[in-house]
Scaffold this motif. Structure first.
Motif, PDB file in Angstrom:
ATOM      1  N   ALA B 178      36.289  53.665  37.593  1.00 11.49           N
ATOM      2  CA  ALA B 178      35.557  54.749  36.943  1.00 11.49           C
ATOM      3  C   ALA B 178      36.298  55.291  35.726  1.00 11.49           C
ATOM      4  N   ASP B 179      37.633  55.171  35.739  1.00 12.98           N
ATOM      5  CA  ASP B 179      38.399  55.776  34.641  1.00 12.98           C
ATOM      6  C   ASP B 179      38.724  54.785  33.537  1.00 12.98           C
ATOM      7  N   GLY B 180      38.115  53.627  33.572  1.00 10.76           N
ATOM      8  CA  GLY B 180      38.279  52.674  32.476  1.00 10.76           C
ATOM      9  C   GLY B 180      39.447  51.726  32.614  1.00 10.76           C
ATOM     10  N   ARG B 181      40.217  51.844  33.688  1.00 11.27           N
ATOM     11  CA  ARG B 181      41.333  50.914  33.847  1.00 11.27           C
ATOM     12  C   ARG B 181      40.783  49.501  34.005  1.00 11.27           C
ATOM     13  N   PRO B 182      41.326  48.533  33.269  1.00 13.34           N
ATOM     14  CA  PRO B 182      40.874  47.156  33.456  1.00 13.34           C
ATOM     15  C   PRO B 182      41.323  46.620  34.817  1.00 13.34           C
ATOM     16  N   ALA B 183      40.522  45.756  35.388  1.00 17.04           N
ATOM     17  CA  ALA B 183      40.950  45.045  36.598  1.00 17.04           C
ATOM     18  C   ALA B 183      42.068  44.088  36.230  1.00 17.04           C
ATOM     19  N   ASP B 184      42.961  43.855  37.165  1.00 13.98           N
ATOM     20  CA  ASP B 184      44.031  42.879  36.964  1.00 13.98           C
ATOM     21  C   ASP B 184      44.383  42.284  38.320  1.00 13.98           C
ATOM     22  N   VAL B 185      45.360  41.384  38.323  1.00 16.99           N
ATOM     23  CA  VAL B 185      45.677  40.729  39.596  1.00 16.99           C
ATOM     24  C   VAL B 185      46.231  41.714  40.621  1.00 16.99           C
ATOM     25  N   ALA B 186      46.797  42.817  40.169  1.00 18.62           N
ATOM     26  CA  ALA B 186      47.336  43.811  41.113  1.00 18.62           C
ATOM     27  C   ALA B 186      46.230  44.603  41.799  1.00 18.62           C
ATOM     28  N   SER B 187      45.116  44.781  41.121  1.00 18.74           N
ATOM     29  CA  SER B 187      44.035  45.589  41.697  1.00 18.74           C
ATOM     30  C   SER B 187      42.971  44.746  42.391  1.00 18.74           C
ATOM     31  N   LEU B 188      42.984  43.438  42.217  1.00 17.14           N
ATOM     32  CA  LEU B 188      41.948  42.617  42.869  1.00 17.14           C
ATOM     33  C   LEU B 188      41.936  42.754  44.396  1.00 17.14           C
ATOM     34  N   PRO B 189      43.101  42.858  45.068  1.00 20.38           N
ATOM     35  CA  PRO B 189      43.024  43.067  46.520  1.00 20.38           C
ATOM     36  C   PRO B 189      42.297  44.361  46.897  1.00 20.38           C
ATOM     37  N   LEU B 190      42.373  45.364  46.049  1.00 20.04           N
ATOM     38  CA  LEU B 190      41.589  46.580  46.285  1.00 20.04           C
ATOM     39  C   LEU B 190      40.103  46.317  46.045  1.00 20.04           C
ATOM     40  N   PHE B 191      39.766  45.696  44.917  1.00 21.54           N
ATOM     41  CA  PHE B 191      38.352  45.392  44.645  1.00 21.54           C
ATOM     42  C   PHE B 191      37.739  44.560  45.777  1.00 21.54           C
ATOM     43  N   ALA B 192      38.557  43.718  46.400  1.00 25.32           N
ATOM     44  CA  ALA B 192      38.041  42.854  47.470  1.00 25.32           C
ATOM     45  C   ALA B 192      37.648  43.640  48.721  1.00 25.32           C
ATOM     46  N   ASP B 193      37.995  44.928  48.755  1.00 25.31           N
ATOM     47  CA  ASP B 193      37.661  45.753  49.930  1.00 25.31           C
ATOM     48  C   ASP B 193      36.956  47.040  49.488  1.00 25.31           C
ATOM     49  N   ALA B 194      36.388  47.052  48.291  1.00 22.04           N
ATOM     50  CA  ALA B 194      35.899  48.307  47.705  1.00 22.04           C
ATOM     51  C   ALA B 194      34.393  48.493  47.806  1.00 22.04           C
ATOM     52  N   PHE B 195      33.666  47.469  48.231  1.00 15.96           N
ATOM     53  CA  PHE B 195      32.225  47.637  48.442  1.00 15.96           C
ATOM     54  C   PHE B 195      31.979  48.166  49.853  1.00 15.96           C
ATOM     55  N   PRO B 196      30.852  48.831  50.060  1.00 13.66           N
ATOM     56  CA  PRO B 196      30.499  49.157  51.450  1.00 13.66           C
ATOM     57  C   PRO B 196      30.345  47.870  52.246  1.00 13.66           C
ATOM     58  N   PRO B 197      30.787  47.861  53.500  1.00 12.57           N
ATOM     59  CA  PRO B 197      30.712  46.622  54.278  1.00 12.57           C
ATOM     60  C   PRO B 197      29.286  46.068  54.315  1.00 12.57           C
ATOM     61  N   ALA B 198      29.168  44.758  54.125  1.00  8.34           N
ATOM     62  CA  ALA B 198      27.856  44.109  54.119  1.00  8.34           C
ATOM     63  C   ALA B 198      27.118  44.351  55.432  1.00  8.34           C
ATOM     64  N   VAL B 199      27.862  44.555  56.508  1.00  7.04           N
ATOM     65  CA  VAL B 199      27.225  44.758  57.813  1.00  7.04           C
ATOM     66  C   VAL B 199      26.506  46.113  57.876  1.00  7.04           C
ATOM     67  N   PHE B 200      26.760  46.986  56.914  1.00  7.89           N
ATOM     68  CA  PHE B 200      26.011  48.247  56.840  1.00  7.89           C
ATOM     69  C   PHE B 200      24.518  47.993  56.603  1.00  7.89           C
ATOM     70  N   ALA B 201      24.182  46.777  56.174  1.00 12.81           N
ATOM     71  CA  ALA B 201      22.762  46.444  56.024  1.00 12.81           C
ATOM     72  C   ALA B 201      21.990  46.715  57.309  1.00 12.81           C
ATOM     73  N   LEU B 202      22.652  46.569  58.449  1.00 16.08           N
ATOM     74  CA  LEU B 202      21.977  46.744  59.737  1.00 16.08           C
ATOM     75  C   LEU B 202      21.609  48.201  60.009  1.00 16.08           C
ATOM     76  N   GLY B 203      22.156  49.093  59.197  1.00 13.89           N
ATOM     77  CA  GLY B 203      21.758  50.480  59.330  1.00 13.89           C
ATOM     78  C   GLY B 203      22.586  51.268  60.323  1.00 13.89           C
ATOM     79  N   ARG B 204      23.604  50.652  60.860  1.00 14.51           N
ATOM     80  CA  ARG B 204      24.486  51.396  61.760  1.00 14.51           C
ATOM     81  C   ARG B 204      25.800  51.596  61.037  1.00 14.51           C
ATOM     82  N   ALA B 205      25.785  52.475  60.086  1.00 17.01           N
ATOM     83  CA  ALA B 205      26.950  52.628  59.231  1.00 17.01           C
ATOM     84  C   ALA B 205      27.972  53.529  59.905  1.00 17.01           C
ATOM     85  N   GLY B 206      29.123  53.006  60.146  1.00 14.89           N
ATOM     86  CA  GLY B 206      30.198  53.795  60.717  1.00 14.89           C
ATOM     87  C   GLY B 206      31.508  53.200  60.281  1.00 14.89           C
TER      88      GLY B 206
END
Lengths: 266, 266
Positions: B178-206
């Motif tokens: 959000a603050d404009g920092r470019p992605a880099d190899v140091a932040s990719l492990p964070l991006f890899a866990d930064a979306f809401p879990p795909a299993v939330f599609a089932l509607g039981r979000a916890g």
């Protein structure tokens, strides 16, 4: 009582229980060229955990291959560093003069798992084993000893197995132990590394050293053949991932695997 | 000089260089409910390695999450246990009173990689970011602080983001800091866990606790948006894998991820 090859070849004996030190004798029977297969090494490293960790199933196992292993004695140093209610975590190091492989594993109990099930994938479609390709892959480094440990039947849709190069770097087929030993959760990490690398489709078959291999054991396999699917989707500047799935005869996913490896120029 | 949020929040200081001990202050800004996000923790654990391991790129990183981490000080113990010509391997432990996360990592130099390239996958097809869904996912555990760290645009084809349950447990979209920092190899492990879990599609979000997360960094990202795709194909008795891909604006795969996690019953 029969001792199957897998059980004999991965046998471990405690040499210093207090320090978590075990000893294995790495046999040449799972070699690929002069070096033992990584899945065989990993399965051997896990053996002490089945006796000590207090949980039956290796839910996730990651191994880093630091140096090639060799045939002969190996020390296996085990540290169970976290025991929780559901999961226990351990680190294992394989030492032959120096450390050669390091793994971390989380064990649990799949029979005690409770929760929702939703399966969106399906096993690979394969003709029956006797309609698949028996012929062994044409590779440059000699006939690997490991291939004698398994019966393997390749899908007719993988012509590179017969020596015709293809850019379809995937392989599907059936696999089981040649001596009749049923697959189980202890041997799945070996099965996950027992097919010829999918990148051999390109026709440059040589040594494909694994940097890191992770295997998730998702179910206890039924007796019989396993269906396997391995695929490399991204080969970039010699680095590649290989993703694998293993399914049992009841049509259940029993393991997923992913490794990061290198395709060395022949 | 601007200090971006990611760099401030993952900052580490050496406290005992000889013993490999560093210290971090875990902020609440990447929380999901009361606990910090696992990808944020992993990215923080890797920070000392960029200064000490002698290779620029985290080729493969596997983390075992033993106990929840908390906001506040954390010790990070680093052991570079193998330095080879191409790769260096390290183990990292995050300690808050007791060990909470253990990781092993292999670093290398993607710019020095030489070898064949064959790309068989493609980035997810997405409308431009301003035609995607901005609305935040409907979840039961409050608005996670981590979502304020990113701009995220979800594909219109993922209606569960708007609260309509689906058995299509996948999500695609755009993401950047959000603050404009470019992605880099140091932040990719964070991006890899930064979306809401795909299993939330089932509607039981916890809470979906990660047992193990492995990230392969495959390329250094170009500046701009990342395209992301996350998918869970096998949810069995509450255990699930989630596979992820991150692509940069130049259409290059920059990271692959896979985690083993649990869907806790709400």
């Amino acid at each position: 009582m029969t001792t199957f090859e897998f059980d004999a070849d991965t046998a471990v004996v405690p040499v210093d229980a207090g320090a978590g030190r075990w000893r294995a004798t790495i046999t040449p029977r799972f070699n690929v060229g002069p070096n033992p297969n990584g899945g065989y090494i990993l399965a051997t490293m896990l053996r002490p955990l089945f006796e000590t960790i207090g949980k039956p199933d290796p839910l996730t196992v990651s191994a880093h291959f630091l140096r090639p292993t060799t045939v002969g004695e190996a020390d296996i140093d085990v540290d169970v560093f976290r025991t929780g209610r559901r999961h226990a975590h351990a680190e294992v190091r394989l030492v032959q003069e120096t450390e050669r492989v390091r793994a971390i594993a989380a064990f649990g109990d799949l029979a005690a798992a409770e929760g929702r099930t939703l399966v969106r994938g399906a096993p690979p479609e394969l003709p029956p084993p006797d309609e698949c390709i028996v012929r062994r892959p044409v590779i440059d480094i000699g006939q690997p000893a490991i291939m004698d440990r398994f019966e393997t039947r390749f899908a007719p849709s993988t012509p590179w197995i017969l020596g015709e190069p293809s850019i379809d770097t995937a392989v599907t087929g059936w696999i089981r132990f040649a001596d009749g030993r049923p697959a189980d959760v202890a041997s799945l990490p070996l099965f996950a590394d027992a097919f010829p690398p999918a990148v051999f489709a390109l026709g440059r078959a040589g040594w494909v050293p694994t940097i890191e291999l992770t295997v998730h054991v998702r179910a206890r396999p039924a007796p019989g053949w396993l269906r396997a699917r391995f695929e490399t989707r991204f080969l970039v500047d010699g680095y590649l991932e290989e993703d694998g799935e293993l399914w049992d005869e009841d049509g259940r996913l029993v393991a997923e695997s992913r490794q990061l490896a290198m395709l060395l120029q022949p």
